[in-house]
Design an enzyme around this catalytic site. Structure first.
Site, PDB file in Angstrom:
ATOM      1  N   HIS A  79       0.820  -1.216   0.000  1.00 54.22           N
ATOM      2  CA  HIS A  79       0.000   0.000   0.000  1.00 54.22           C
ATOM      3  C   HIS A  79       0.851   1.262   0.000  1.00 54.22           C
ATOM      4  O   HIS A  79       2.048   1.209   0.260  1.00 54.22           O
ATOM      5  CB  HIS A  79      -0.991   0.022   1.177  1.00 54.22           C
ATOM      6  CG  HIS A  79      -0.368   0.084   2.541  1.00 54.22           C
ATOM      7  ND1 HIS A  79      -0.108  -1.013   3.312  1.00 54.22           N
ATOM      8  CD2 HIS A  79       0.041   1.135   3.297  1.00 54.22           C
ATOM      9  CE1 HIS A  79       0.418  -0.643   4.469  1.00 54.22           C
ATOM     10  NE2 HIS A  79       0.527   0.658   4.486  1.00 54.22           N
ATOM     11  N   GLU A 130      -3.641   4.006   2.258  1.00 50.67           N
ATOM     12  CA  GLU A 130      -3.777   4.318   3.676  1.00 50.67           C
ATOM     13  C   GLU A 130      -3.733   5.836   3.814  1.00 50.67           C
ATOM     14  O   GLU A 130      -2.918   6.492   3.160  1.00 50.67           O
ATOM     15  CB  GLU A 130      -2.604   3.687   4.460  1.00 50.67           C
ATOM     16  CG  GLU A 130      -2.635   3.973   5.944  1.00 50.67           C
ATOM     17  CD  GLU A 130      -1.448   3.324   6.690  1.00 50.67           C
ATOM     18  OE1 GLU A 130      -0.457   2.935   6.036  1.00 50.67           O
ATOM     19  OE2 GLU A 130      -1.537   3.212   7.922  1.00 50.67           O
TER      20      GLU A 130
END
Ligand code: CO
Length: 134
Positions: A79, A130
């Protein structure tokens, strides 16, 4: 809304080996491993000055990165983390735009002790995102 790139996270099957690669082969500054049982990972930070790489190894049963490592046994990029000034305002704006926030939508405390949320990869060009309140 979107601020700096806080870190790029790489899931790895062997944290000690990946840490040694970054420290010894690439000559990077690496942290001590940090166990985060509430997130199901052990993490090492690679400090790059302008941003960080976060090496993630599964910790315990049902780690959120276990399925990823089954599909990517050698590891891989997991991520991207972007900073936002106000995570609840960011969440509300994204939800109003139709983006999916993972989990129950409430920010949790991330690896840096700050509130974080994850966004569905299908809404962001195939990339798990995120958000961290800076
Ligand atoms: Co992260």
């Amino acid at each position: 809304m979107l601020g700096r790139l806080n870190h790029v996270a790489i899931a790895v099957p062997d944290l000690a080996a990946a840490t040694a690669t970054y420290r010894d082969t690439l000559g990077a500054q690496v942290s001590q491993p940090q166990a985060l049982p509430e997130h199901g990972v052990t993490v090492v930070f690679v400090d790059l000055g302008n941003t960080k790489v976060e090496l993630l190894e599964p910790l315990g049963e049902g780690s959120p990165i276990a399925a990823y490592l089954e599909r990517n046994p050698a590891g891989g990029m997991h991520h991207l983390c972007y900073e936002v000034a106000d995570i609840r305002a960011a969440r509300d704006r994204l939800a109003a735009a139709g983006a999916r926030v993972l989990g129950d939508g409430e920010p949790r405390t991330g690896a840096h002790g700050k509130p974080v949320l994850f966004l569905h990869p299908k809404d962001f060009a195939g990339t798990l995102v995120e958000l961290e309140q800076a």
